[in-house]
Write a protein that holds these residues in place. Structure first.
Motif, mmCIF file in Angstrom:
data_model
loop_
_atom_site.group_PDB
_atom_site.id
_atom_site.type_symbol
_atom_site.label_atom_id
_atom_site.label_comp_id
_atom_site.label_asym_id
_atom_site.label_seq_id
_atom_site.Cartn_x
_atom_site.Cartn_y
_atom_site.Cartn_z
ATOM 1 N N GLN A 269 0.749 -0.914 0.459
ATOM 2 C CA GLN A 269 -0.029 -0.004 0.014
ATOM 3 C C GLN A 269 0.843 0.910 0.147
ATOM 4 O O GLN A 269 0.296 2.085 -0.518
ATOM 5 C CB GLN A 269 -0.843 -0.015 0.791
ATOM 6 N N SER A 270 1.807 1.655 0.219
ATOM 7 C CA SER A 270 2.583 2.622 0.861
ATOM 8 C C SER A 270 3.403 2.325 -0.728
ATOM 9 O O SER A 270 3.656 3.481 -1.544
ATOM 10 C CB SER A 270 4.365 2.128 1.483
ATOM 11 N N ILE A 271 3.694 1.452 -1.747
ATOM 12 C CA ILE A 271 4.374 1.528 -2.727
ATOM 13 C C ILE A 271 2.925 1.972 -4.017
ATOM 14 O O ILE A 271 3.034 2.456 -5.071
ATOM 15 C CB ILE A 271 4.883 -0.059 -3.752
ATOM 16 N N ARG A 272 1.375 1.523 -3.016
ATOM 17 C CA ARG A 272 0.080 2.378 -3.935
ATOM 18 C C ARG A 272 0.095 3.224 -4.264
ATOM 19 O O ARG A 272 -0.483 4.073 -5.147
ATOM 20 C CB ARG A 272 -0.742 0.991 -4.136
ATOM 21 N N ALA A 273 0.481 3.513 -3.042
ATOM 22 C CA ALA A 273 0.308 4.946 -2.732
ATOM 23 C C ALA A 273 0.685 6.401 -3.630
ATOM 24 O O ALA A 273 0.694 7.424 -3.911
ATOM 25 C CB ALA A 273 0.361 5.758 -0.855
ATOM 26 N N VAL A 274 2.877 6.090 -3.377
ATOM 27 C CA VAL A 274 3.283 6.537 -3.890
ATOM 28 C C VAL A 274 3.019 6.579 -5.438
ATOM 29 O O VAL A 274 3.125 8.209 -6.262
ATOM 30 C CB VAL A 274 4.479 6.560 -3.921
ATOM 31 N N ARG A 275 2.501 6.219 -5.691
ATOM 32 C CA ARG A 275 2.103 6.023 -7.071
ATOM 33 C C ARG A 275 0.424 6.435 -7.694
ATOM 34 O O ARG A 275 0.297 7.182 -8.500
ATOM 35 C CB ARG A 275 2.005 4.395 -7.814
ATOM 36 N N VAL A 288 11.092 4.995 -2.848
ATOM 37 C CA VAL A 288 9.816 4.169 -2.733
ATOM 38 C C VAL A 288 10.030 2.406 -2.912
ATOM 39 O O VAL A 288 10.737 1.927 -1.630
ATOM 40 C CB VAL A 288 7.994 4.559 -2.605
ATOM 41 N N LEU A 289 10.635 1.790 -3.579
ATOM 42 C CA LEU A 289 10.727 0.897 -3.962
ATOM 43 C C LEU A 289 12.325 0.522 -3.798
ATOM 44 O O LEU A 289 12.470 -0.418 -3.429
ATOM 45 C CB LEU A 289 10.772 0.757 -5.991
ATOM 46 N N ASP A 290 13.739 1.582 -4.104
ATOM 47 C CA ASP A 290 14.153 1.224 -3.658
ATOM 48 C C ASP A 290 14.446 1.241 -1.548
ATOM 49 O O ASP A 290 15.317 0.714 -1.144
ATOM 50 C CB ASP A 290 15.267 2.743 -3.687
ATOM 51 N N LEU A 291 13.767 2.568 -0.903
ATOM 52 C CA LEU A 291 13.979 1.755 0.148
ATOM 53 C C LEU A 291 13.384 0.868 0.515
ATOM 54 O O LEU A 291 14.003 -0.030 1.352
ATOM 55 C CB LEU A 291 12.711 3.388 0.419
ATOM 56 N N PHE A 292 12.279 0.120 0.062
ATOM 57 C CA PHE A 292 11.983 -1.832 0.442
ATOM 58 C C PHE A 292 12.809 -2.710 -0.187
ATOM 59 O O PHE A 292 13.611 -3.400 0.796
ATOM 60 C CB PHE A 292 10.354 -1.682 0.211
ATOM 61 N N LYS A 293 13.234 -2.014 -0.783
ATOM 62 C CA LYS A 293 15.069 -3.212 -1.611
ATOM 63 C C LYS A 293 15.939 -3.098 -1.082
ATOM 64 O O LYS A 293 16.204 -4.424 -0.135
ATOM 65 C CB LYS A 293 15.601 -1.952 -3.131
ATOM 66 N N ASP A 294 16.360 -1.467 -0.478
ATOM 67 C CA ASP A 294 17.128 -1.644 0.708
ATOM 68 C C ASP A 294 16.739 -2.609 1.727
ATOM 69 O O ASP A 294 17.896 -3.139 2.558
ATOM 70 C CB ASP A 294 17.539 -0.620 0.877
ATOM 71 N N LEU A 295 15.988 -2.753 2.712
ATOM 72 C CA LEU A 295 15.191 -2.423 3.623
ATOM 73 C C LEU A 295 15.250 -4.007 3.604
ATOM 74 O O LEU A 295 16.036 -5.449 4.491
ATOM 75 C CB LEU A 295 13.931 -2.678 4.095
ATOM 76 N N LEU A 296 14.872 -4.822 3.122
ATOM 77 C CA LEU A 296 14.854 -6.800 2.117
ATOM 78 C C LEU A 296 16.583 -7.161 2.368
ATOM 79 O O LEU A 296 16.285 -8.616 2.376
ATOM 80 C CB LEU A 296 13.928 -6.843 0.978
ATOM 81 N N SER A 297 17.058 -6.319 1.599
ATOM 82 C CA SER A 297 18.484 -6.697 1.280
ATOM 83 C C SER A 297 19.520 -6.646 2.326
ATOM 84 O O SER A 297 20.160 -7.392 3.066
ATOM 85 C CB SER A 297 19.247 -5.705 0.452
ATOM 86 N N LEU A 392 6.225 11.006 0.445
ATOM 87 C CA LEU A 392 4.639 10.801 0.269
ATOM 88 C C LEU A 392 4.481 12.261 0.560
ATOM 89 O O LEU A 392 3.127 13.054 -0.122
ATOM 90 C CB LEU A 392 4.105 9.862 0.818
ATOM 91 N N TYR A 393 4.945 12.772 1.055
ATOM 92 C CA TYR A 393 4.661 14.350 1.460
ATOM 93 C C TYR A 393 5.761 15.411 1.747
ATOM 94 O O TYR A 393 6.083 15.748 2.820
ATOM 95 C CB TYR A 393 3.666 14.360 3.262
ATOM 96 N N PRO A 394 5.910 15.890 0.367
ATOM 97 C CA PRO A 394 6.829 16.853 0.099
ATOM 98 C C PRO A 394 6.269 17.922 0.833
ATOM 99 O O PRO A 394 7.318 18.861 0.699
ATOM 100 C CB PRO A 394 7.145 16.333 -1.261
ATOM 101 N N ASN A 395 5.432 18.491 0.742
ATOM 102 C CA ASN A 395 5.007 19.875 1.472
ATOM 103 C C ASN A 395 4.068 19.812 2.683
ATOM 104 O O ASN A 395 3.279 20.591 3.356
ATOM 105 C CB ASN A 395 3.870 20.306 0.471
ATOM 106 N N VAL A 396 5.335 19.777 3.625
ATOM 107 C CA VAL A 396 4.893 19.218 4.467
ATOM 108 C C VAL A 396 4.918 20.880 5.623
ATOM 109 O O VAL A 396 4.398 21.496 6.807
ATOM 110 C CB VAL A 396 5.550 18.471 5.669
ATOM 111 N N ALA A 397 5.820 21.298 5.500
ATOM 112 C CA ALA A 397 5.893 22.932 5.521
ATOM 113 C C ALA A 397 5.072 23.851 5.614
ATOM 114 O O ALA A 397 4.372 24.290 5.976
ATOM 115 C CB ALA A 397 6.973 23.096 5.280
ATOM 116 N N ASP A 398 4.367 23.006 3.796
ATOM 117 C CA ASP A 398 3.107 24.503 3.128
ATOM 118 C C ASP A 398 1.971 24.075 4.036
ATOM 119 O O ASP A 398 1.689 24.792 3.926
ATOM 120 C CB ASP A 398 3.295 23.618 1.961
#
Length: 452
Positions: A269-275, A288-297, A392-398
């Protein structure tokens, strides 16, 4: 003349009887509130009065008919006035109170009718005066009701044109109500959309519901472990009771499936959310895909718990081991393990998962504890979620600045903050629909450090 007198007596007797039947039927008239009840009662009485059944306009029986209509109108008018003037809904006129008031008025009309039958009918002049008096008060009640309906329509039109704004809920020690709502200010549709979208994004980020789901399922797994341990320690189940032991094993299995499925849902669902937010083949999706790939590795525990979910659901539902150990001088032990032998068998053809390192299972001398694996990934999942939120939330400051602006629209007043989501603050709709604003989200926005 004598024949006309007899007709008048017969008509009075008939309509007194009809009114008595009507009074007896009040309990069966539908309507949960006084307005519906009065409207339905008026319709019921009106249905019984037709050109074929109504007496002549100058008949004493006509007084009974119009007096009944007046009583109905007056009770309806009283209910409307009470609704407008009574703030606390608990103190407003109820259906039962309206029915009681109407019944008292109708009983008085019935008594007058019986008195006429026993003492003599009123004169033509008295009848004329009675009908004029009833007509005047009836018209006044109808006019008051029409004025209220016109005012309601005007209020509803104004409310429909102003459906958005800041709503404050507060307590007043001088008013016996749980909470009072007032509109602090109005918003344009664009303002409302901007405030609501920013608030929703911050709320989703702060709540991190997918991560919270993992935490909830982790707690559930631990609760089941503790429950089994407690049952054994307190001798609630016997070591020789295979059915009871098997029931506890099934509970552990269900909790383990739920936890590993929560990990899988978090990833998918994290991958679906970014898509959904940025589209496919975007830099955000790849990040996002790289984050999960790194954690799996890099995390033995994470990759094998994720794979264990597939084994439990698509391989063998019993793809784990458990150990309930009795001890002579110490408390019993309860452990759940990943079955290395089965996992090696299940992953023997999984060539599309380069992050699976089967050799590490082959080199182990014992099955790893599932609880140790869960404890090991907990800090990793928190770190992962922070990185996901940044993408997912790049505009937190705004968004924080927008919500802080929304807070300012309440002018520092204390109480429940909410966004109005539809028309209201009218007699017909006392409190409009609204969306409460969570204090944790408001506090985050109010205290957000813009230097981040």
């Amino acid at each position: 003349m004598e024949e006309e007198q007899e007709d008048d007596v017969a008509q009075v007797r008939e309509w007194v009887g009809r009114l008595e039947e009507f009074v007896a039927s009040l309990d069966g008239i539908e309507g949960d509130d006084p307005f519906d009840f009065c409207e339905n009662a008026s319709d019921a009485w009106k249905d019984g009065v037709s050109p074929d059944t109504a007496p002549p306009p100058t008949s004493p029986a006509m007084v009974i008919i119009v007096e009944t209509f007046r009583a109905l109108a007056q009770v309806m008018s009283a209910a409307m006035t009470d609704y407008v003037n009574t703030l606390d809904a608990r103190d407003r006129m109820t259906r039962a109170a309206a029915q009681g008031s109407l019944q008292n008025a109708l009983d008085g009309i019935v008594r007058d009718g019986h008195r006429w039958l026993s003492e003599g009918l009123p004169s033509d002049d008295e009848i004329r005066q009675l009908i004029l008096s009833v007509g005047a008060s009836f018209r006044a009640a109808l006019e008051a009701a029409q004025q209220q309906m016109d005012q309601d329509a005007a209020d509803d039109a104004v409310a429909a044109a102003d459906p958005c704004g800041a709503i404050l809920g507060y307590r007043d020690p001088n008013v016996d109500v749980a909470i009072i709502f007032t509109k602090v200010c109005s918003f344009t549709e664009d303002e409302n959309r901007r405030y609501r979208d920013a608030y929703d994004r911050l709320r989703r980020m702060l709540d991190s519901e997918l991560l919270r789901h993992i935490s909830d399922e982790s707690d559930r797994f631990c609760d089941v472990l503790i429950g089994v341990l407690t049952d054994l320690r307190d001798n609630r189940i016997s070591w020789a009771d295979e059915d009871a032991i098997d029931e506890r094993r099934r509970r552990l299995r269900s909790a383990l499936i739920s936890f590993t499925s929560a990990l899988h849902s978090h990833k998918d669902q994290s991958i679906r959310a970014v898509r959904d937010a940025f589209g496919r083949r975007t830099t955000q999706e790849q990040a996002v895909l790289d984050l999960f790939k790194d954690l799996l590795s890099t995390s033995f525990e994470y990759r094998w718990l994720v794979e264990m979910r597939d084994a439990l659901l698509h391989g063998d539902i019993n793809a784990f081991k458990y150990d309930f150990t009795a001890r002579l001088h110490r408390e019993p032990a309860v452990n759940v393990y990943m079955d290395r032998g089965y996992m090696l068998h299940f992953t023997r053809e999984h060539r599309n998962k380069p992050w699976l390192k089967r050799s590490e299972l082959e080199q182990m001398t014992s099955d790893p504890s599932v609880l140790d694996m869960i404890n090991a990934i907990q800090p990793l999942m928190g770190e992962l979620q922070e990185k996901l939120d940044t993408i997912l939330y790049p505009n937190v400051a705004d968004d924080a600045a927008t919500v802080k602006e929304l807070i300012g629209r309440f002018n520092g007043r204390r109480g429940l903050y909410a966004l109005q989501t539809g028309p209201g603050f009218t007699r017909r709709l006392w409190v409009p629909p609204y969306m409460p604003l969570a204090p944790r989200v408001l506090a985050f926005a109010d205290n957000y450090d813009t230097s981040n």
